[in-house]
Design an enzyme around this catalytic site. Sequence first.
Site, PDB file in Angstrom:
ATOM      1  N   HIS A 296       0.863  -1.550  -0.067  1.00  0.00           N
ATOM      2  CA  HIS A 296       0.240  -0.214  -0.489  1.00  0.00           C
ATOM      3  C   HIS A 296       0.561   1.008  -0.175  1.00  0.00           C
ATOM      4  CE1 HIS A 296      -3.712  -2.211   0.824  1.00  0.00           C
ATOM      5  NE2 HIS A 296      -2.684  -2.962   1.614  1.00  0.00           N
TER       6      HIS A 296
ATOM      7  N   LYS B 264      -8.873  13.579   4.301  1.00  0.00           N
ATOM      8  CA  LYS B 264      -8.092  12.140   4.428  1.00  0.00           C
ATOM      9  C   LYS B 264      -6.696  12.659   5.779  1.00  0.00           C
ATOM     10  CE  LYS B 264      -7.444  13.332  -0.099  1.00  0.00           C
ATOM     11  NZ  LYS B 264      -6.734  12.634  -0.646  1.00  0.00           N
ATOM     12  N   ARG B 265      -6.503  11.808   5.408  1.00  0.00           N
ATOM     13  CA  ARG B 265      -5.448  11.714   7.179  1.00  0.00           C
ATOM     14  C   ARG B 265      -4.662  13.111   6.314  1.00  0.00           C
ATOM     15  NH1 ARG B 265      -4.174   8.184  11.436  1.00  0.00           N
ATOM     16  NH2 ARG B 265      -2.840   9.190  12.251  1.00  0.00           N
TER      17      ARG B 265
ATOM     18  N   LYS C 266       0.334  14.485   1.175  1.00  0.00           N
ATOM     19  CA  LYS C 266      -1.537  14.712   0.112  1.00  0.00           C
ATOM     20  C   LYS C 266      -1.435  16.130   0.421  1.00  0.00           C
ATOM     21  CE  LYS C 266      -3.073  10.835   2.962  1.00  0.00           C
ATOM     22  NZ  LYS C 266      -3.336   9.828   2.103  1.00  0.00           N
TER      23      LYS C 266
ATOM     24  N   THR D 189      -9.054   6.141  -1.946  1.00  0.00           N
ATOM     25  CA  THR D 189     -10.354   5.043  -1.641  1.00  0.00           C
ATOM     26  C   THR D 189     -10.936   6.360  -1.336  1.00  0.00           C
ATOM     27  OG1 THR D 189      -9.431   4.634   0.756  1.00  0.00           O
ATOM     28  CG2 THR D 189      -9.677   2.696  -0.740  1.00  0.00           C
TER      29      THR D 189
ATOM     30  N   LYS E 132     -14.393   7.898  -2.838  1.00  0.00           N
ATOM     31  CA  LYS E 132     -16.084   7.836  -2.814  1.00  0.00           C
ATOM     32  C   LYS E 132     -16.835   9.233  -3.382  1.00  0.00           C
ATOM     33  CE  LYS E 132     -14.565   4.804   0.827  1.00  0.00           C
ATOM     34  NZ  LYS E 132     -12.856   5.368   2.549  1.00  0.00           N
TER      35      LYS E 132
HETATM   36  C1  26Q Z   1       3.076   0.954  10.415  1.00  0.00           C
HETATM   37  C2  26Q Z   1       4.482   0.839  11.626  1.00  0.00           C
HETATM   38  C3  26Q Z   1       3.773   0.764  12.893  1.00  0.00           C
HETATM   39  C4  26Q Z   1       2.334   1.996  13.122  1.00  0.00           C
HETATM   40  C5  26Q Z   1       1.497   2.123  12.064  1.00  0.00           C
HETATM   41  C6  26Q Z   1       2.002   1.536  11.510  1.00  0.00           C
HETATM   42  C7  26Q Z   1       0.832   2.016  10.035  1.00  0.00           C
HETATM   43  C8  26Q Z   1      -0.313   1.814  10.067  1.00  0.00           C
HETATM   44  C9  26Q Z   1      -1.219   2.041   9.187  1.00  0.00           C
HETATM   45  C10 26Q Z   1       1.243   2.358   8.892  1.00  0.00           C
HETATM   46  C11 26Q Z   1       0.498   2.342   8.124  1.00  0.00           C
HETATM   47  C12 26Q Z   1      -0.779   2.673   8.192  1.00  0.00           C
HETATM   48  C13 26Q Z   1      -1.838   2.546   6.923  1.00  0.00           C
HETATM   49  C14 26Q Z   1      -1.478   2.951   5.791  1.00  0.00           C
HETATM   50  C15 26Q Z   1      -2.628   2.858   4.609  1.00  0.00           C
HETATM   51  O1  26Q Z   1      -3.813   3.952   4.915  1.00  0.00           O
HETATM   52  N1  26Q Z   1      -2.351   3.826   3.277  1.00  0.00           N
HETATM   53  C16 26Q Z   1      -3.128   4.081   2.345  1.00  0.00           C
HETATM   54  O2  26Q Z   1      -3.728   2.461   2.215  1.00  0.00           O
HETATM   55  C17 26Q Z   1      -4.867   3.020   0.843  1.00  0.00           C
HETATM   56  C18 26Q Z   1      -5.895   1.528   1.140  1.00  0.00           C
HETATM   57  O3  26Q Z   1      -4.857   0.832  -0.349  1.00  0.00           O
HETATM   58  C19 26Q Z   1      -4.463   3.999   0.105  1.00  0.00           C
HETATM   59  O4  26Q Z   1      -6.072   4.019  -1.141  1.00  0.00           O
HETATM   60  C20 26Q Z   1      -3.619   5.011   0.066  1.00  0.00           C
HETATM   61  O5  26Q Z   1      -3.148   5.347  -0.851  1.00  0.00           O
HETATM   62  C21 26Q Z   1      -2.642   4.599   1.160  1.00  0.00           C
HETATM   63  O6  26Q Z   1      -2.155   5.812   1.626  1.00  0.00           O
END
Ligand code: 26Q
Length: 839
Positions: free
Chosen positions: A382, A573-574, A579, A681, A685
């Site tokens: 991702h 979004k975050r 972004k 995503t 939406k």
């Molecule tokens: C990793 C290590 C330690 C703590 C937290 C994390 C962590 C947690 C969540 C790292 C990343 C995430 C989430 C990532 C994320 O949401 N990525 C997004 O995924 C979507 C679905 O595929 C994509 O549409 C987005 O482009 C992408 O940024």
Amino acid sequence: MTDVDQTPADGLSASPRPADLTEHSRTGMGAAALQRAIADHLRYSIGRPAAALRPEHYYRALALAVRDRMQDRRVASTQTSLDLGRKVTCYLSAEFLMGPQLGNNLLNLRMEGAAKTALTAMGQNLDEVLACEPEPGLGNGGLGRLAACYLDSLATLERPAIGYGIRYEFGIFNQQIQDGWQVEKTDNWLVNGNPWEIAKPDVNYLVKWGGYAEHYTDEAGTERSRWVAGRLLKGVAYDTPVQGYGVNTCNVLTLWSARAVESFALEAFNTGDYYKAVEDEVTSETVTKVIYPNDEPEAGKRLRLLQQHFFVSCSLQHILHIMDDLADAGVRELPERFAVQLNDTHPAIAVAELLRLLIDERHLDWDEAWDITVATFGYTNHTLLPEALETWPLEMFSESLPRHLEIIYEINHRFLDEVRAKFPGDGDRLRRMSIIGEDGNKNVRMAHLATVGSHAINGVAALHSDLLKASVLKDFYEMWPERFSNKTNGVTPRRFLALANPGLRELLDRTVGDGWLTDLDRLRGLEPFVEDASFRQQWRDVKRNNKARLAKYVLSATGVELNPNWLFDIQVKRIHEYKRQHLNVLHIIALYHRLKQNPELSIPPRAFIFGGKAAPGYFMAKRIIKLINSVAETVNADPDVNKFIKVAFVPNFNVKNAHLVYPAANLSEQISTAGKEASGTGNMKFMINGALTIGTLDGANVEMRDEVGGENFFLFGLTEDEVQAVKAQGYCPSDYVDGNKELSAVLDLIARGTFSHGDTDVFMPLVDNLCYDDPFLVCADYASYVDCQDRVSAAWLDGESWTKMSILNTARSGKFSSDRAIAEYCDDIWQVWPLKVTV
Ligand code: 26Q
């Protein structure tokens, strides 16, 4: 809302009981049975006297009644797939951002009408009752919500599936805005209990941690290894049913919760340090206490690794346990019975854990265990951001998972032999591909582990998958090109269209029939109506109502009053520099500047709406939130400008308030630096709800534009190739600032304290970052963005033409249904087929 459906809908069979007024109160799908069920639960499950009943009690009673109705289907679904020996998808994800369940489950059971009737008869209002449900925030954003959309589609497409994850006691923090700054509050989502889950204390597994690996020779003279743990935990399953839309398939989400191990179990287990293990009992439960935010600068936390190992180990043990119970298959048939998908690298330790379970505990030999492992796993990537690729310091890893490290060394050894054979004399390639990184301190590269251990690797949008093959996983692609594919993300139209946008749902039902909800391509049937002026008026009316609904919410949450006749320009979004929420802010300040400079100027009025959380330790992201709120405060209070622009920051953006946000947008901001957003995503939406997109050629924007046509999409900015070229030439943001008067003026306004009561310090780090570093090319894309926004304003003035573009966005959004995405995963990677369930 559809008509009141007292009888079960097509495809949803009622239990074999009389389907009339005497329907069984646990299973009957009609309003009368449901009303009796609610009354029963109020009395027997909630236990409150009638006089003390409030909407939240009706919420819990209705939720329990709905859960009962899913339970028959849940049991039948498992039984059917086991009996017929059908293959099951296991989706392993550290996050499932499910959102509120009641509305969605009523929709999928086609019981909305019955619920409305039953509650009305009891003097309650369905919307008020729905609002009582807390947000189960077990995810950060896109990745966690994608997992939830995929569960909805798997069930709707009647594919047997289990979601496996972590039952965090505290979900993602609640965001408050105080003096313009983000303040984090703990999210105690379980305080009032969770009516959707069923605790399964008898479904529990022991999980080891720490200690050391030991080598011994067994009775038969075979050399073996075993892991002598320093600490033991117990994982307990909590099951939540996942109901498909209009079908009987009801899959399950199993979330693991950590418990202390009873001391007799400690004795029975060969632990390295018994007394330490007993002392640790009190802290065992902290393992699943809280979700980690992404984008934390200090991400390499030991507890995070423990969380990952914990839920992976429980899930794999559970799967092997099911295999053991099958009469017709042994563990060697695992890949024929289960497809296990790794949602990013967070569950990637599964590759080593499955090998350990097969070799150390079931005594398979390496080659056999390895073939099973690779045939079982698939890995979805991702992100391409190097700083977001997960690695663990070797020392921490070896202290925590000593046996897994040995196994990883063995995987790596054999793997690098294979690389050497294919690319002789290429030492550099070996270093690049090794699972053990030597860049700086030694570390374990989880993306390499996941890739080597999987037969299928995919990105989440066409551009992202191409870049994956050309950059971070290039060497692996050259090794095994046939293992790589693209699976463009999708979103569920049940939640994000039917549930979130009831006005549009009704219009679509009337216009193209109701089949679109499970076959989103049927929205193409809207295209002829683009030329129908009365249809366009109905389309605008729906959007206008949605905007009024959001305006009301924004007023209550922020005190900012928005006019629903204005263009609603939304970025939710975050908060992250890639972004580029700050690019959006620079445009707002440019408009402010123009209006202040020229009192005669008139522009089409716009409401700029933002929402999103910043990781608590992400300095720059938190300052971007402060800047948005500061600009909002200044703009909204200034009568010279507030006739034309207003700014609002919706606090605590989550699935619940997303239902109000997406349907109200005229313009969707998808403005990441090209090559940085894997897919997005939220972009989808907005599109299915009829927003036009202003966006870069990044992530799935590229495919959205291909579908809707360039004439219905506001494109700006450098392409990914151009971004690379600009960087290669030695990007100098000040060249762009000095060369653009308006941009200089805008940055100057921020630096001079225009939006911070004269404080010149607060935004200095942001301004300096943009002028001297600008890692995400905000300055390079500024002129193109602002020009494009001027085109947006011009287009908005022609309301009829805007409406046509809006209709076409919805009409051509079919590709972005998660049903399409899940069908591709099932057909190409998992080989998991539809299975009709009868109850
Ligand atoms: C990793 C290590 C330690 C703590 C937290 C994390 C962590 C947690 C969540 C790292 C990343 C995430 C989430 C990532 C994320 O949401 N990525 C997004 O995924 C979507 C679905 O595929 C994509 O549409 C987005 O482009 C992408 O940024």
